[in-house]
Design a protein around this motif. Sequence first.
Motif, mmCIF file in Angstrom:
data_model
loop_
_atom_site.group_PDB
_atom_site.id
_atom_site.type_symbol
_atom_site.label_atom_id
_atom_site.label_comp_id
_atom_site.label_asym_id
_atom_site.label_seq_id
_atom_site.Cartn_x
_atom_site.Cartn_y
_atom_site.Cartn_z
ATOM 1 N N LEU A 114 -46.806 57.603 51.583
ATOM 2 C CA LEU A 114 -48.244 57.482 51.344
ATOM 3 C C LEU A 114 -48.588 56.089 50.820
ATOM 4 O O LEU A 114 -49.595 55.502 51.223
ATOM 5 N N ALA A 115 -47.747 55.556 49.926
ATOM 6 C CA ALA A 115 -48.012 54.231 49.364
ATOM 7 C C ALA A 115 -47.992 53.173 50.465
ATOM 8 O O ALA A 115 -48.779 52.221 50.449
ATOM 9 N N ALA A 116 -47.116 53.364 51.456
ATOM 10 C CA ALA A 116 -47.046 52.402 52.567
ATOM 11 C C ALA A 116 -48.333 52.417 53.387
ATOM 12 O O ALA A 116 -48.652 51.463 54.089
ATOM 13 N N GLU A 117 -49.087 53.496 53.283
ATOM 14 C CA GLU A 117 -50.375 53.616 54.002
ATOM 15 C C GLU A 117 -51.544 53.311 53.066
ATOM 16 O O GLU A 117 -52.639 53.855 53.227
ATOM 17 N N ARG A 118 -51.284 52.514 52.068
ATOM 18 C CA ARG A 118 -52.321 52.056 51.133
ATOM 19 C C ARG A 118 -52.901 53.142 50.241
ATOM 20 O O ARG A 118 -54.040 53.041 49.775
ATOM 21 N N ASN A 119 -52.143 54.187 50.017
ATOM 22 C CA ASN A 119 -52.571 55.178 49.029
ATOM 23 C C ASN A 119 -51.963 54.808 47.685
ATOM 24 O O ASN A 119 -51.083 53.949 47.608
ATOM 25 N N THR A 120 -52.441 55.467 46.630
ATOM 26 C CA THR A 120 -51.942 55.169 45.280
ATOM 27 C C THR A 120 -51.453 56.473 44.642
ATOM 28 O O THR A 120 -52.090 57.007 43.732
ATOM 29 N N PRO A 121 -50.333 57.010 45.149
ATOM 30 C CA PRO A 121 -49.888 58.328 44.694
ATOM 31 C C PRO A 121 -49.350 58.350 43.262
ATOM 32 O O PRO A 121 -48.936 57.324 42.731
ATOM 33 N N ASN A 138 -57.218 56.093 38.960
ATOM 34 C CA ASN A 138 -57.423 55.859 40.394
ATOM 35 C C ASN A 138 -56.214 56.119 41.282
ATOM 36 O O ASN A 138 -55.933 55.339 42.190
ATOM 37 N N HIS A 139 -55.520 57.181 40.994
ATOM 38 C CA HIS A 139 -54.491 57.619 41.942
ATOM 39 C C HIS A 139 -55.207 58.528 42.940
ATOM 40 O O HIS A 139 -55.817 59.519 42.530
ATOM 41 N N ASN A 140 -55.117 58.211 44.229
ATOM 42 C CA ASN A 140 -55.885 59.043 45.167
ATOM 43 C C ASN A 140 -55.112 60.267 45.652
ATOM 44 O O ASN A 140 -55.686 61.141 46.287
ATOM 45 N N VAL A 141 -53.791 60.308 45.358
ATOM 46 C CA VAL A 141 -53.001 61.491 45.722
ATOM 47 C C VAL A 141 -52.097 61.871 44.545
ATOM 48 O O VAL A 141 -51.492 61.009 43.918
ATOM 49 N N VAL A 142 -52.028 63.155 44.268
ATOM 50 C CA VAL A 142 -51.143 63.679 43.226
ATOM 51 C C VAL A 142 -50.124 64.581 43.914
ATOM 52 O O VAL A 142 -50.497 65.446 44.701
ATOM 53 N N ILE A 143 -48.845 64.334 43.640
ATOM 54 C CA ILE A 143 -47.798 65.153 44.263
ATOM 55 C C ILE A 143 -47.063 65.904 43.154
ATOM 56 O O ILE A 143 -46.368 65.291 42.334
#
Length: 298
Positions: free
Chosen positions: A124-131, A185-190
Amino acid sequence: MFETLSDRLTSVFTSLRGKGRLSEEDIDTTAREIRLALLEADVALPVVRAFIARIKERAQGAEVSKALNPAQQVIKIVNDELIDILGGETRELRFAKNPPTVIMLAGLQGSGKTTLAGKLGRWLAAERNTPLLVAADLQRPNAVTQLQVVGERAEVPVFAPEPGNGVGDPVEVARASVEQAEHNNHNVVIIDTAGRLGVDSEMMQQAADIRDAVTPDEILFVVDAMIGQDAVNTAQSFLDGVGYDAVALTKLDGDARGGAALSIRHITGRPIMFASTGEKLDDFTLFHPDRMASRILD
Ligand code: GDP
């Protein structure tokens, strides 16, 4: 991956080569051989039955094609049906309209959840997300540290309870992690949850409590493909106990047979979304049914 199944199917097709037309008997023999190949691959019986019925039906009504000889036609039919049984379309991850997107991982201990959390985070981080990875597995003493190690390698931050504060409550950790994600501002939580070695009602209840506390956008059931039919039974228990939107299949690199991959969609009605194919962080992809079918028939 799936070498045994591939070899068996290839030998079925080889015996059809050179035939000008397929008799009723040829179709029966072929269907029987494919059936055996699937059973040996540990595919669940209802799936084998449905698969064989479709193959026979389509081979009998065989589309008369000038471009393809009978062997090629059978290969095409098997290919189409494999794609179908593997789920048809690729299932993409669904992001929430309002971030953060909350992804919860559930599955047995050792299924590969923690590793998958790191892989997914990095992907996800490689796709510009901030997990943000969340250590909500507080059952095993080492689980939190293990996620921290994975997070460090994946270069993805980890939210974990403060050391020394007792065991902690995984539901509270999950809830607090979502708040933290909103603030930072983390747009995804795993969320990595606790697993046990076998299906266990306390584990299911804990996962259900976390689910109710954070209402995940995606619940992924993580399962080791190498356990074959057992994967199907466990998948059913988690479906009843926690529920999930999609499946992540791990350890496909060590799975020569393919029974779990071929059964799980049909039995649970849930798509396979991710494939984990090794211990390294990059051994991870979205699951593409068409590519997987080609691989089996290669
Ligand atoms: P968890 O208990 O569900 O969190 O499982 P872990 O993430 O700790 O994984 C259990 C073991 O399986 C570890 O030794 C991982 O390195 C290994 N593992 C995880 N995913 C894969 C995979 O796709 N392929 C292989 N070969 N090993 C894997």
